[in-house]
Enzyme design. Structure first.
Site, PDB file in Angstrom:
ATOM      1  N   THR A 130      35.682  22.939  16.084  1.00  0.00           N
ATOM      2  CA  THR A 130      35.396  24.347  16.329  1.00  0.00           C
ATOM      3  C   THR A 130      36.642  25.155  16.669  1.00  0.00           C
ATOM      4  O   THR A 130      37.588  24.628  17.273  1.00  0.00           O
ATOM      5  CB  THR A 130      34.397  24.471  17.507  1.00  0.00           C
ATOM      6  OG1 THR A 130      34.423  25.814  17.998  1.00  0.00           O
ATOM      7  CG2 THR A 130      34.736  23.551  18.658  1.00  0.00           C
ATOM      8  N   GLU A 132      36.764  27.025  18.998  1.00  0.00           N
ATOM      9  CA  GLU A 132      36.852  27.016  20.466  1.00  0.00           C
ATOM     10  C   GLU A 132      38.007  26.143  20.944  1.00  0.00           C
ATOM     11  O   GLU A 132      38.471  26.295  22.074  1.00  0.00           O
ATOM     12  CB  GLU A 132      35.546  26.500  21.072  1.00  0.00           C
ATOM     13  CG  GLU A 132      34.440  27.529  21.133  1.00  0.00           C
ATOM     14  CD  GLU A 132      34.580  28.489  22.316  1.00  0.00           C
ATOM     15  OE1 GLU A 132      34.850  28.011  23.423  1.00  0.00           O
ATOM     16  OE2 GLU A 132      34.423  29.694  22.107  1.00  0.00           O
ATOM     17  N   TYR A 143      32.639  23.233  26.892  1.00  0.00           N
ATOM     18  CA  TYR A 143      32.278  22.949  25.485  1.00  0.00           C
ATOM     19  C   TYR A 143      33.550  22.690  24.667  1.00  0.00           C
ATOM     20  O   TYR A 143      33.657  21.694  23.951  1.00  0.00           O
ATOM     21  CB  TYR A 143      31.496  24.136  24.916  1.00  0.00           C
ATOM     22  CG  TYR A 143      31.331  24.123  23.405  1.00  0.00           C
ATOM     23  CD1 TYR A 143      30.305  23.399  22.801  1.00  0.00           C
ATOM     24  CD2 TYR A 143      32.180  24.865  22.582  1.00  0.00           C
ATOM     25  CE1 TYR A 143      30.144  23.401  21.414  1.00  0.00           C
ATOM     26  CE2 TYR A 143      32.027  24.871  21.197  1.00  0.00           C
ATOM     27  CZ  TYR A 143      31.012  24.132  20.621  1.00  0.00           C
ATOM     28  OH  TYR A 143      30.866  24.138  19.252  1.00  0.00           O
ATOM     29  N   LYS A 199      34.703  19.232  22.858  1.00  0.00           N
ATOM     30  CA  LYS A 199      34.941  19.197  21.410  1.00  0.00           C
ATOM     31  C   LYS A 199      36.374  18.762  21.081  1.00  0.00           C
ATOM     32  O   LYS A 199      36.647  18.252  20.000  1.00  0.00           O
ATOM     33  CB  LYS A 199      34.650  20.573  20.806  1.00  0.00           C
ATOM     34  CG  LYS A 199      33.151  20.886  20.677  1.00  0.00           C
ATOM     35  CD  LYS A 199      32.553  20.219  19.441  1.00  0.00           C
ATOM     36  CE  LYS A 199      31.133  20.685  19.180  1.00  0.00           C
ATOM     37  NZ  LYS A 199      30.576  20.146  17.932  1.00  0.00           N
TER      38      LYS A 199
HETATM   39  P1  NAP Z   1      22.740  24.606  16.676  1.00  0.00           P
HETATM   40  O1  NAP Z   1      21.937  25.535  15.819  1.00  0.00           O
HETATM   41  O2  NAP Z   1      22.792  24.818  18.142  1.00  0.00           O
HETATM   42  O3  NAP Z   1      22.203  23.121  16.377  1.00  0.00           O
HETATM   43  C1  NAP Z   1      22.563  22.040  17.212  1.00  0.00           C
HETATM   44  C2  NAP Z   1      21.725  20.839  16.831  1.00  0.00           C
HETATM   45  O4  NAP Z   1      22.095  19.743  17.665  1.00  0.00           O
HETATM   46  C3  NAP Z   1      20.207  21.027  17.020  1.00  0.00           C
HETATM   47  O5  NAP Z   1      19.557  20.446  15.924  1.00  0.00           O
HETATM   48  C4  NAP Z   1      19.925  20.233  18.285  1.00  0.00           C
HETATM   49  O6  NAP Z   1      18.613  19.727  18.360  1.00  0.00           O
HETATM   50  C5  NAP Z   1      20.909  19.080  18.113  1.00  0.00           C
HETATM   51  N1  NAP Z   1      21.174  18.346  19.355  1.00  0.00           N
HETATM   52  C6  NAP Z   1      21.589  18.867  20.537  1.00  0.00           C
HETATM   53  N2  NAP Z   1      21.749  17.895  21.452  1.00  0.00           N
HETATM   54  C7  NAP Z   1      21.418  16.728  20.831  1.00  0.00           C
HETATM   55  C8  NAP Z   1      21.361  15.376  21.252  1.00  0.00           C
HETATM   56  N3  NAP Z   1      21.668  15.026  22.505  1.00  0.00           N
HETATM   57  N4  NAP Z   1      21.004  14.412  20.355  1.00  0.00           N
HETATM   58  C9  NAP Z   1      20.662  14.765  19.089  1.00  0.00           C
HETATM   59  N5  NAP Z   1      20.670  16.037  18.632  1.00  0.00           N
HETATM   60  C10 NAP Z   1      21.047  17.012  19.497  1.00  0.00           C
HETATM   61  O7  NAP Z   1      24.255  24.556  16.160  1.00  0.00           O
HETATM   62  P2  NAP Z   1      24.884  25.059  14.773  1.00  0.00           P
HETATM   63  O8  NAP Z   1      25.279  26.481  14.908  1.00  0.00           O
HETATM   64  O9  NAP Z   1      24.034  24.615  13.658  1.00  0.00           O
HETATM   65  O10 NAP Z   1      26.253  24.242  14.789  1.00  0.00           O
HETATM   66  C11 NAP Z   1      26.328  22.935  14.223  1.00  0.00           C
HETATM   67  C12 NAP Z   1      27.523  22.213  14.802  1.00  0.00           C
HETATM   68  O11 NAP Z   1      28.724  22.940  14.505  1.00  0.00           O
HETATM   69  C13 NAP Z   1      27.516  22.057  16.330  1.00  0.00           C
HETATM   70  O12 NAP Z   1      28.131  20.833  16.627  1.00  0.00           O
HETATM   71  C14 NAP Z   1      28.396  23.206  16.820  1.00  0.00           C
HETATM   72  O13 NAP Z   1      28.959  22.873  18.066  1.00  0.00           O
HETATM   73  C15 NAP Z   1      29.420  23.264  15.713  1.00  0.00           C
HETATM   74  N6  NAP Z   1      30.019  24.565  15.441  1.00  0.00           N
HETATM   75  C16 NAP Z   1      29.236  25.650  15.183  1.00  0.00           C
HETATM   76  C17 NAP Z   1      29.833  26.861  14.849  1.00  0.00           C
HETATM   77  C18 NAP Z   1      29.006  28.071  14.535  1.00  0.00           C
HETATM   78  O14 NAP Z   1      29.575  29.178  14.525  1.00  0.00           O
HETATM   79  N7  NAP Z   1      27.731  27.929  14.226  1.00  0.00           N
HETATM   80  C19 NAP Z   1      31.241  26.965  14.783  1.00  0.00           C
HETATM   81  C20 NAP Z   1      32.006  25.824  15.041  1.00  0.00           C
HETATM   82  C21 NAP Z   1      31.386  24.622  15.351  1.00  0.00           C
HETATM   83  P3  NAP Z   1      17.400  20.529  19.098  1.00  0.00           P
HETATM   84  O15 NAP Z   1      16.777  21.386  18.013  1.00  0.00           O
HETATM   85  O16 NAP Z   1      16.532  19.424  19.558  1.00  0.00           O
HETATM   86  O17 NAP Z   1      18.017  21.336  20.202  1.00  0.00           O
HETATM   87  O1  G4F Z   2      27.834  34.193  19.896  1.00  0.00           O
HETATM   88  P1  G4F Z   2      28.576  33.506  20.977  1.00  0.00           P
HETATM   89  O2  G4F Z   2      27.778  32.893  22.067  1.00  0.00           O
HETATM   90  O3  G4F Z   2      29.529  32.472  20.259  1.00  0.00           O
HETATM   91  P2  G4F Z   2      30.860  31.709  20.747  1.00  0.00           P
HETATM   92  O4  G4F Z   2      30.936  31.604  22.207  1.00  0.00           O
HETATM   93  O5  G4F Z   2      32.009  32.331  20.033  1.00  0.00           O
HETATM   94  O6  G4F Z   2      30.588  30.238  20.185  1.00  0.00           O
HETATM   95  C1  G4F Z   2      30.090  30.019  18.864  1.00  0.00           C
HETATM   96  O7  G4F Z   2      31.174  29.877  17.973  1.00  0.00           O
HETATM   97  C2  G4F Z   2      32.012  28.726  18.228  1.00  0.00           C
HETATM   98  C3  G4F Z   2      33.115  28.728  17.161  1.00  0.00           C
HETATM   99  O8  G4F Z   2      34.088  29.695  17.433  1.00  0.00           O
HETATM  100  C4  G4F Z   2      31.150  27.475  18.158  1.00  0.00           C
HETATM  101  F1  G4F Z   2      31.931  26.373  18.367  1.00  0.00           F
HETATM  102  C5  G4F Z   2      30.039  27.537  19.180  1.00  0.00           C
HETATM  103  O9  G4F Z   2      29.199  26.390  19.031  1.00  0.00           O
HETATM  104  C6  G4F Z   2      29.198  28.781  18.911  1.00  0.00           C
HETATM  105  O10 G4F Z   2      28.547  28.633  17.666  1.00  0.00           O
HETATM  106  O11 G4F Z   2      29.584  34.535  21.664  1.00  0.00           O
HETATM  107  C7  G4F Z   2      30.532  35.256  20.902  1.00  0.00           C
HETATM  108  C8  G4F Z   2      31.212  36.279  21.797  1.00  0.00           C
HETATM  109  C9  G4F Z   2      31.739  35.708  23.125  1.00  0.00           C
HETATM  110  O12 G4F Z   2      33.012  36.223  23.360  1.00  0.00           O
HETATM  111  C10 G4F Z   2      30.770  36.230  24.164  1.00  0.00           C
HETATM  112  O13 G4F Z   2      31.338  36.435  25.457  1.00  0.00           O
HETATM  113  O14 G4F Z   2      30.248  37.272  22.164  1.00  0.00           O
HETATM  114  C11 G4F Z   2      30.385  37.568  23.539  1.00  0.00           C
HETATM  115  N1  G4F Z   2      29.118  38.078  24.032  1.00  0.00           N
HETATM  116  C12 G4F Z   2      28.940  39.324  24.528  1.00  0.00           C
HETATM  117  N2  G4F Z   2      27.668  39.478  24.945  1.00  0.00           N
HETATM  118  C13 G4F Z   2      27.949  37.428  24.108  1.00  0.00           C
HETATM  119  C14 G4F Z   2      27.042  38.298  24.687  1.00  0.00           C
HETATM  120  N3  G4F Z   2      27.613  36.175  23.729  1.00  0.00           N
HETATM  121  C15 G4F Z   2      26.310  35.804  23.911  1.00  0.00           C
HETATM  122  N4  G4F Z   2      25.942  34.583  23.500  1.00  0.00           N
HETATM  123  N5  G4F Z   2      25.387  36.628  24.497  1.00  0.00           N
HETATM  124  C16 G4F Z   2      25.716  37.887  24.912  1.00  0.00           C
HETATM  125  O15 G4F Z   2      24.867  38.618  25.433  1.00  0.00           O
END
Ligand code: NAP
Ligand code: G4F
Length: 343
Positions: free
Chosen positions: A126, A128, A150, A154
């Site tokens: 990520t 992050e 987190y 990671k």
């Molecule tokens: P998400 O929608 O939050 O999905 C996370 C998945 O992980 C869900 O299916 C959840 O199951 C499962 N899970 C959580 N804890 C678990 C455990 N202990 N054992 C087995 N399964 C578990 O996340 P996403 O946005 O699809 O992201 C996918 C991956 O990419 C994650 O690893 C995230 O950290 C990483 N990532 C995401 C982004 C982004 O912008 N989306 C960017 C960089 C990296 P439940 O449905 O049961 O909760």
């Molecule tokens: O949507 P966010 O919660 O995503 P964040 O923290 O960037 O993390 C996501 O992207 C990562 C990759 O860069 C992944 F690894 C991670 O698993 C996840 O998918 O927040 C985005 C930004 C932050 O700066 C937060 O402080 O939005 C700001 N924010 C402002 N108001 C908020 C809010 N975030 C959330 N969730 N809720 C708010 O009300």
């Protein structure tokens, strides 16, 4: 021969999107999901793929369970998308986050080493990891400085994935993915909180969206593009690390403006910092306000990635710009809100 993929986190945004992509490529797709009182497969249901996936009870905290699933499924490729993925929650649950997001990956890699070291493994790294960014834009060579439990968990996962490549010659790859969104994004994340919020507001189902830091800047792409990049990584002759990003940055405030426009709500900002509000110019109602409870103990102000390596080596390109992405998400949430089935 038909390949088998095992996707952890099949119930999540990326897991369901990747499953659809791989089914389209002719894969046998096995989905690993946590047992719970009521398993939530709404994303796979909405994509119309639930019947095409073989589902397995799976828990990243349980080593023997992971081994048993690998033995049953016999995957050629494992995509580890499961994680406690909500950054804000990791400040409240740092130990649990480490167990799942860091040690969970070590468990998976150990299981691969024991069951079949020929498996190709994808780890969901990520942006992050870059946290308090040390250069702009971030590349694969930028120094890491995570800013949340987190991000720290990671980082361990990222390094252990590299270590199993170097030490045991396993085909492991990490995708250092910047924020990617879609109508399947979870409601806690800021983009979907905003698009679902405006959809409900425009139908009179909600009054106001409360947000934290409006000035944070992110490089938001489309999840559909990003899962394609994951697949491309595992088709390379060697495992490696790649950034997937759009290279374009916007603030949360700008995202709010685009979403309001897509929901046909004319928005006017007033005030500053925690006193900021957004008013519907037609009705005069406050539809956005800042609530400091959503501020984070340590924030990441700016993330913007350079995807040059993925472009050159994988032939990967992001295809969706932010305005089109916001439009897609608002339209999906308007349809769902009309049926009262936003989840
Ligand atoms: P998400 O929608 O939050 O999905 C996370 C998945 O992980 C869900 O299916 C959840 O199951 C499962 N899970 C959580 N804890 C678990 C455990 N202990 N054992 C087995 N399964 C578990 O996340 P996403 O946005 O699809 O992201 C996918 C991956 O990419 C994650 O690893 C995230 O950290 C990483 N990532 C995401 C982004 C982004 O912008 N989306 C960017 C960089 C990296 P439940 O449905 O049961 O909760
Ligand atoms: O949507 P966010 O919660 O995503 P964040 O923290 O960037 O993390 C996501 O992207 C990562 C990759 O860069 C992944 F690894 C991670 O698993 C996840 O998918 O927040 C985005 C930004 C932050 O700066 C937060 O402080 O939005 C700001 N924010 C402002 N108001 C908020 C809010 N975030 C959330 N969730 N809720 C708010 O009300």
């Amino acid at each position: 021969m038909r390949k088998t993929a095992l996707i952890t986190g099949i119930t999540g945004q990326d897991g369901s999107d990747l499953a659809k992509l791989l089914l389209g490529k002719g894969y046998r797709v096995c989905g690993a999901h946590r047992r719970s009182a009521s398993t939530n497969l709404w994303r796979c249901d909405e994509l119309g793929i639930t019947q095409d996936i073989e589902l397995f009870d799976f828990e990243l905290l349980e080593f023997s369970n992971i081994v048993a699933v690998f033995q049953q499924v016999k995957p050629d490729e494992v995509y580890n998308l499961a994680a406690q993925s909500f950054v804000a929650a990791s400040f409240d649950q740092p130990l649990y986050t480490a167990e799942v997001d860091a040690m969970g990956v070590a468990r998976l890699l150990e299981a691969i080493r024991l069951v079949n070291p020929k498996i190709h493994f994808y780890q969901a790294s990520t942006a992050e990891l870059f946290g308090k960014v040390q250069s702009v834009p971030q590349t694969e060579d930028t120094v890491f400085w995570p800013r949340s439990p987190y991000g720290v968990a990671k980082l361990y996962a990222h390094w252990i994935t590299r270590n199993y490549r170097e030490a045991f010659d396993i085909h492991t790859s990490s995708g250092i993915l910047f924020n990617h969104e879609s109508p399947m994004r979870g409601l806690d994340f800021v983009t979907r909180k905003i698009t679902a919020g405006f959809a409900r507001i425009s139908l009179g189902q909600q009054d106001c969206i409360e947000l934290g830091n409006l000035d944070a800047q992110r490089d938001w792409g489309f999840a559909g593009d990003f899962v394609d990049g994951m697949w491309r990584m595992l088709q390379q002759p060697e495992g490696d690390e790649y950034i997937l990003a759009t290279g374009v940055v916007h603030s949360v405030r700008r995202f709010v403006e685009l979403a309001a426009e897509a929901a046909a709500i004319p928005l006017a900002w007033e005030g500053e910092a925690e006193h900021t509000i957004g008013r519907d110019r037609r009705s005069g109602k406050v539809v956005v306000k800042v609530n400091p409870k959503f501020y984070r103990p340590a924030e990441i102000d700016l993330l913007v990635g350079d995807p040059a390596k993925a472009r050159t080596r994988l032939g990967w390109e992001p295809t969706v710009q932010l305005p089109a992405l916001v439009q897609m998400m608002v339209e999906a949430d308007l349809r769902r809100a009309k049926d009262k089935r936003i989840q």
